[in-house]
Design a protein around this motif. Structure first.
Motif, PDB file in Angstrom:
ATOM      1  N   ALA A  43     -36.415 -51.246 -59.753  1.00 35.23           N
ATOM      2  CA  ALA A  43     -36.661 -50.129 -58.847  1.00 35.23           C
ATOM      3  C   ALA A  43     -35.392 -49.426 -58.373  1.00 35.23           C
ATOM      4  O   ALA A  43     -35.401 -48.227 -58.151  1.00 35.23           O
ATOM      5  N   GLU A  44     -34.317 -50.175 -58.200  1.00 35.83           N
ATOM      6  CA  GLU A  44     -33.138 -49.557 -57.580  1.00 35.83           C
ATOM      7  C   GLU A  44     -31.850 -50.241 -58.000  1.00 35.83           C
ATOM      8  O   GLU A  44     -31.860 -51.345 -58.536  1.00 35.83           O
ATOM      9  N   GLN A  45     -30.769 -49.567 -57.709  1.00 32.48           N
ATOM     10  CA  GLN A  45     -29.428 -50.102 -57.941  1.00 32.48           C
ATOM     11  C   GLN A  45     -29.130 -51.113 -56.847  1.00 32.48           C
ATOM     12  O   GLN A  45     -29.294 -50.836 -55.678  1.00 32.48           O
ATOM     13  N   GLY A  46     -28.680 -52.273 -57.237  1.00 32.06           N
ATOM     14  CA  GLY A  46     -28.300 -53.289 -56.265  1.00 32.06           C
ATOM     15  C   GLY A  46     -26.820 -53.222 -55.968  1.00 32.06           C
ATOM     16  O   GLY A  46     -26.144 -52.258 -56.318  1.00 32.06           O
ATOM     17  N   PRO A  47     -26.295 -54.274 -55.345  1.00 33.80           N
ATOM     18  CA  PRO A  47     -24.865 -54.315 -55.054  1.00 33.80           C
ATOM     19  C   PRO A  47     -24.030 -54.247 -56.338  1.00 33.80           C
ATOM     20  O   PRO A  47     -24.489 -54.662 -57.407  1.00 33.80           O
ATOM     21  N   ALA A  48     -22.803 -53.754 -56.208  1.00 31.45           N
ATOM     22  CA  ALA A  48     -21.897 -53.643 -57.353  1.00 31.45           C
ATOM     23  C   ALA A  48     -20.493 -54.028 -56.921  1.00 31.45           C
ATOM     24  O   ALA A  48     -20.089 -53.792 -55.778  1.00 31.45           O
ATOM     25  N   LEU A  49     -19.761 -54.616 -57.857  1.00 24.44           N
ATOM     26  CA  LEU A  49     -18.369 -54.984 -57.639  1.00 24.44           C
ATOM     27  C   LEU A  49     -17.562 -54.378 -58.779  1.00 24.44           C
ATOM     28  O   LEU A  49     -17.928 -54.525 -59.945  1.00 24.44           O
ATOM     29  N   CYS A  50     -16.493 -53.681 -58.433  1.00 22.51           N
ATOM     30  CA  CYS A  50     -15.642 -53.036 -59.425  1.00 22.51           C
ATOM     31  C   CYS A  50     -14.237 -53.588 -59.312  1.00 22.51           C
ATOM     32  O   CYS A  50     -13.703 -53.710 -58.204  1.00 22.51           O
ATOM     33  N   LEU A  60     -10.255 -54.521 -55.868  1.00 23.40           N
ATOM     34  CA  LEU A  60     -11.710 -54.584 -55.952  1.00 23.40           C
ATOM     35  C   LEU A  60     -12.353 -53.574 -55.008  1.00 23.40           C
ATOM     36  O   LEU A  60     -11.821 -53.293 -53.931  1.00 23.40           O
ATOM     37  N   MET A  61     -13.515 -53.090 -55.426  1.00 23.70           N
ATOM     38  CA  MET A  61     -14.346 -52.261 -54.570  1.00 23.70           C
ATOM     39  C   MET A  61     -15.745 -52.869 -54.589  1.00 23.70           C
ATOM     40  O   MET A  61     -16.255 -53.225 -55.661  1.00 23.70           O
ATOM     41  N   TYR A  62     -16.343 -52.999 -53.408  1.00 26.18           N
ATOM     42  CA  TYR A  62     -17.696 -53.540 -53.285  1.00 26.18           C
ATOM     43  C   TYR A  62     -18.599 -52.447 -52.740  1.00 26.18           C
ATOM     44  O   TYR A  62     -18.287 -51.813 -51.727  1.00 26.18           O
ATOM     45  N   LEU A  63     -19.706 -52.212 -53.434  1.00 29.83           N
ATOM     46  CA  LEU A  63     -20.725 -51.256 -52.987  1.00 29.83           C
ATOM     47  C   LEU A  63     -21.974 -52.061 -52.650  1.00 29.83           C
ATOM     48  O   LEU A  63     -22.459 -52.845 -53.482  1.00 29.83           O
ATOM     49  N   SER A  64     -22.515 -51.860 -51.448  1.00 33.20           N
ATOM     50  CA  SER A  64     -23.642 -52.685 -51.011  1.00 33.20           C
ATOM     51  C   SER A  64     -24.932 -52.392 -51.767  1.00 33.20           C
ATOM     52  O   SER A  64     -25.777 -53.261 -51.893  1.00 33.20           O
ATOM     53  N   GLY A  65     -25.103 -51.174 -52.255  1.00 31.30           N
ATOM     54  CA  GLY A  65     -26.294 -50.839 -53.030  1.00 31.30           C
ATOM     55  C   GLY A  65     -27.465 -50.371 -52.196  1.00 31.30           C
ATOM     56  O   GLY A  65     -28.275 -49.581 -52.653  1.00 31.30           O
ATOM     57  N   GLN A  66     -27.601 -50.852 -50.970  1.00 32.31           N
ATOM     58  CA  GLN A  66     -28.734 -50.477 -50.130  1.00 32.31           C
ATOM     59  C   GLN A  66     -28.453 -49.238 -49.286  1.00 32.31           C
ATOM     60  O   GLN A  66     -29.350 -48.578 -48.824  1.00 32.31           O
ATOM     61  N   ASP A  67     -27.198 -48.966 -49.063  1.00 34.10           N
ATOM     62  CA  ASP A  67     -26.802 -47.816 -48.254  1.00 34.10           C
ATOM     63  C   ASP A  67     -25.472 -47.310 -48.799  1.00 34.10           C
ATOM     64  O   ASP A  67     -25.080 -47.652 -49.900  1.00 34.10           O
ATOM     65  N   ASP A  68     -24.800 -46.517 -48.030  1.00 32.87           N
ATOM     66  CA  ASP A  68     -23.543 -45.938 -48.502  1.00 32.87           C
ATOM     67  C   ASP A  68     -22.323 -46.792 -48.174  1.00 32.87           C
ATOM     68  O   ASP A  68     -21.194 -46.330 -48.306  1.00 32.87           O
ATOM     69  N   LEU A  69     -22.539 -48.026 -47.715  1.00 34.58           N
ATOM     70  CA  LEU A  69     -21.405 -48.873 -47.352  1.00 34.58           C
ATOM     71  C   LEU A  69     -20.594 -49.257 -48.573  1.00 34.58           C
ATOM     72  O   LEU A  69     -21.128 -49.709 -49.577  1.00 34.58           O
ATOM     73  N   SER A  70     -19.288 -49.055 -48.473  1.00 35.50           N
ATOM     74  CA  SER A  70     -18.387 -49.514 -49.525  1.00 35.50           C
ATOM     75  C   SER A  70     -17.154 -50.112 -48.871  1.00 35.50           C
ATOM     76  O   SER A  70     -16.785 -49.757 -47.746  1.00 35.50           O
ATOM     77  N   PHE A  71     -16.533 -51.031 -49.580  1.00 29.00           N
ATOM     78  CA  PHE A  71     -15.375 -51.752 -49.085  1.00 29.00           C
ATOM     79  C   PHE A  71     -14.354 -51.847 -50.209  1.00 29.00           C
ATOM     80  O   PHE A  71     -14.715 -51.877 -51.378  1.00 29.00           O
ATOM     81  N   HIS A  72     -13.071 -51.929 -49.847  1.00 22.12           N
ATOM     82  CA  HIS A  72     -12.032 -52.192 -50.842  1.00 22.12           C
ATOM     83  C   HIS A  72     -11.241 -53.416 -50.411  1.00 22.12           C
ATOM     84  O   HIS A  72     -11.187 -53.754 -49.222  1.00 22.12           O
ATOM     85  N   SER A  73     -10.644 -54.061 -51.389  1.00 23.19           N
ATOM     86  CA  SER A  73      -9.850 -55.262 -51.115  1.00 23.19           C
ATOM     87  C   SER A  73      -8.586 -54.900 -50.339  1.00 23.19           C
ATOM     88  O   SER A  73      -8.082 -53.786 -50.419  1.00 23.19           O
ATOM     89  N   LEU A  74      -8.114 -55.884 -49.594  1.00 20.45           N
ATOM     90  CA  LEU A  74      -6.848 -55.761 -48.882  1.00 20.45           C
ATOM     91  C   LEU A  74      -5.927 -56.860 -49.355  1.00 20.45           C
ATOM     92  O   LEU A  74      -6.293 -58.033 -49.344  1.00 20.45           O
ATOM     93  N   GLY A  75      -4.746 -56.478 -49.784  1.00 16.88           N
ATOM     94  CA  GLY A  75      -3.751 -57.451 -50.203  1.00 16.88           C
ATOM     95  C   GLY A  75      -2.667 -57.533 -49.145  1.00 16.88           C
ATOM     96  O   GLY A  75      -2.944 -57.801 -47.982  1.00 16.88           O
ATOM     97  N   ASP A  76      -1.459 -57.230 -49.535  1.00 21.98           N
ATOM     98  CA  ASP A  76      -0.315 -57.237 -48.625  1.00 21.98           C
ATOM     99  C   ASP A  76      -0.272 -55.888 -47.907  1.00 21.98           C
ATOM    100  O   ASP A  76       0.122 -54.881 -48.484  1.00 21.98           O
ATOM    101  N   ALA A 119     -23.717 -60.943 -53.267  1.00 18.83           N
ATOM    102  CA  ALA A 119     -23.123 -60.934 -51.926  1.00 18.83           C
ATOM    103  C   ALA A 119     -21.646 -60.555 -52.024  1.00 18.83           C
ATOM    104  O   ALA A 119     -20.988 -60.842 -53.019  1.00 18.83           O
ATOM    105  N   ARG A 120     -21.141 -59.925 -50.973  1.00 15.80           N
ATOM    106  CA  ARG A 120     -19.725 -59.554 -50.940  1.00 15.80           C
ATOM    107  C   ARG A 120     -18.886 -60.838 -50.892  1.00 15.80           C
ATOM    108  O   ARG A 120     -19.059 -61.661 -50.002  1.00 15.80           O
ATOM    109  N   PRO A 121     -17.975 -61.042 -51.850  1.00 16.02           N
ATOM    110  CA  PRO A 121     -17.210 -62.295 -51.930  1.00 16.02           C
ATOM    111  C   PRO A 121     -16.342 -62.542 -50.691  1.00 16.02           C
ATOM    112  O   PRO A 121     -15.533 -61.699 -50.307  1.00 16.02           O
ATOM    113  N   ALA A 122     -16.497 -63.713 -50.101  1.00 15.03           N
ATOM    114  CA  ALA A 122     -15.788 -64.067 -48.871  1.00 15.03           C
ATOM    115  C   ALA A 122     -14.321 -64.410 -49.123  1.00 15.03           C
ATOM    116  O   ALA A 122     -13.543 -64.439 -48.176  1.00 15.03           O
TER     117      ALA A 122
END
Length: 129
Positions: A43-50, A60-76, A119-122
């Motif tokens: 039915a729909e696009q789920g979460p995605a990790l790039c 890395l970029m994480y897209l939740s799939g259910q809404d417009d929430l997106s996150f990017h990795s933080l290093g140094d 799930a978004r990797p901890a």
């Protein structure tokens, strides 16, 4: 569980850790790559990790799939400058060096994403976009 993996434009179904490890091994052989792992339902696009990687730099970029929430990795966070990444469509994008994390950590996060069914990797420090 089956997810779709797209490695630099070539899509395939991933239904096991062994298949995922084989795809990650292929990604390691490339100087640069764009890798997407997506949980998709009928039915729909789920979460995605790039993961975008250029040599030893990756983020890395994480897209939740259910809404417009997106996150990017933080290093140094003190890192300055930018790193360029070649996208599947031939475009070159630059992202802050501060977003880069170790390539092995990125790969572990991809495996964790698969094992936890999207799930978004901890193990990654994330920042919302």
């Amino acid at each position: 569980m089956t997810m779709e993996l797209n490695l630099h434009g070539e899509a395939r179904a991933i239904d096991s850790i062994v298949a995922l490890e084989q795809a990650l091994q292929q990604a390691r052989a490339l100087a640069q790559c764009e890798l997407w792992l997506t949980q998709a339902t009928d039915a729909e696009q789920g979460p995605a990790l790039c993961m975008l990687r250029n040599g030893g730099n990756a983020w890395l970029m994480y897209l939740s799939g259910q809404d417009d929430l997106s996150f990017h990795s933080l290093g140094d966070e003190e890192a300055e400058g930018a790193c360029s990444y070649l996208l599947t469509n031939g475009q070159v994008d630059e992202y802050p060096e501060a977003w880069c994390v170790d390539v092995n950590l990125c790969e572990r996060a991809i495996v964790a994403f698969f094992r936890t069914d999207g799930a978004r990797p901890a193990i990654i420090a994330w920042e919302a976009d």
